[in-house]
Design an enzyme around this catalytic site. Structure first.
Site, PDB file in Angstrom:
ATOM      1  N   CYS A 103       5.029  -3.559  -1.500  1.00  0.00           N
ATOM      2  CA  CYS A 103       3.907  -4.330  -0.975  1.00  0.00           C
ATOM      3  C   CYS A 103       3.592  -3.689   0.365  1.00  0.00           C
ATOM      4  CB  CYS A 103       4.241  -5.810  -0.787  1.00  0.00           C
ATOM      5  SG  CYS A 103       2.858  -6.705  -0.029  1.00  0.00           S
ATOM      6  N   CYS A 106       2.700  -6.577   3.220  1.00  0.00           N
ATOM      7  CA  CYS A 106       3.740  -7.442   3.773  1.00  0.00           C
ATOM      8  C   CYS A 106       4.996  -7.288   2.933  1.00  0.00           C
ATOM      9  CB  CYS A 106       3.263  -8.883   3.872  1.00  0.00           C
ATOM     10  SG  CYS A 106       2.369  -9.495   2.429  1.00  0.00           S
ATOM     11  N   SER A 107       5.311  -8.247   2.094  1.00  0.00           N
ATOM     12  CA  SER A 107       6.555  -8.131   1.322  1.00  0.00           C
ATOM     13  C   SER A 107       6.478  -8.903   0.012  1.00  0.00           C
ATOM     14  CB  SER A 107       7.729  -8.620   2.156  1.00  0.00           C
ATOM     15  OG  SER A 107       7.474  -9.955   2.563  1.00  0.00           O
ATOM     16  N   CYS A 108       5.281  -8.953  -0.608  1.00  0.00           N
ATOM     17  CA  CYS A 108       5.131  -9.681  -1.871  1.00  0.00           C
ATOM     18  C   CYS A 108       6.089  -9.100  -2.907  1.00  0.00           C
ATOM     19  CB  CYS A 108       3.694  -9.595  -2.370  1.00  0.00           C
ATOM     20  SG  CYS A 108       2.547 -10.322  -1.192  1.00  0.00           S
TER      21      CYS A 108
HETATM   22 FE    FE Z   1       3.070  -8.833   0.521  1.00  0.00          FE
END
Ligand code: FE
Length: 194
Positions: A103, A106-108
């Site tokens: 991602c 961000c950090s999906c």
């Molecule tokens: Fe994300």
């Protein structure tokens, strides 16, 4: 307000706190949803491993999984639902193609199927570099792909999460339980071979 902690009051306070944390950039908008999902669902990479082992042993399930990951994993009791609906897309490794998930924003991450995401997945270095130089980044994981293998990097979002369907190991047991035990979290992200 003392002594009147009704559900409505508490909900309003929680909502206000979430908003504040998001506005200040302390947490991303999906973090609380994911944490709640993980808490409620027993999120662990074993879930993703079960999905993969089923796909390896049931060609019709595999076809459904690749066509519509969200509905296929729901057959095994894994919903991708949080407050926001999320789509799961499963991408298959083949003899000459390899898939990696990131991602960049961000950090999906498909928490329900893979458990909480590892620190490196959220790192600036991984997020920015894997898109530009996937082969080099994978090599740093100790994973060297043949030069003619095509690498596809999938960029996750709040709406769409990805999971890699690794190639089935050609040796060993073909029982679904044994296959499940062979699948690792990093193989489901695409940063490790099986
Ligand atoms: Fe994300």
């Amino acid at each position: 307000m003392s002594g009147t902690h009704s559900d409505a009051v508490i909900s309003r306070r929680v909502r206000a706190l979430e908003t504040l944390l998001e506005e200040r950039g302390v947490i991303g908008p999906t973090v609380l949803d994911e944490a709640l999902d993980a808490f409620l669902a027993g999120a662990t990479p074993l879930n993703g491993a079960r999905v993969v082992a089923r796909a390896w042993t049931d060609p019709e399930f595999k076809e459904r999984l690749l066509a519509d990951g969200t509905s296929a994993v729901a057959e095994l009791g894994y919903s991708a639902g949080g407050v926001q609906p999320q789509r799961l897309r499963v991408v298959e490794n083949t003899e000459d193609t390899h898939n990696v998930v990131v991602c960049t924003l961000c950090s999906c991450y498909p928490v329900r199927l893979l458990g909480p995401s590892p620190g490196w997945y959220k790192s600036e270095a991984y997020r920015s570099r894997v898109v530009r130089e996937p082969r080099a980044v994978l090599a740093e994981f100790g994973f060297t792909l043949p030069p003619d293998t095509e690498i596809t990097v999938w960029d996750s979002s709040a709406e769409t999460r990805y999971m890699v369907l690794p190639r089935r190991p050609t040796t060993g047991s073909l029982r679904e339980e044994d296959l499940t035990a062979m699948v690792t979290r990093n193989a489901l992200i695409g940063t490790a071979p099986l």
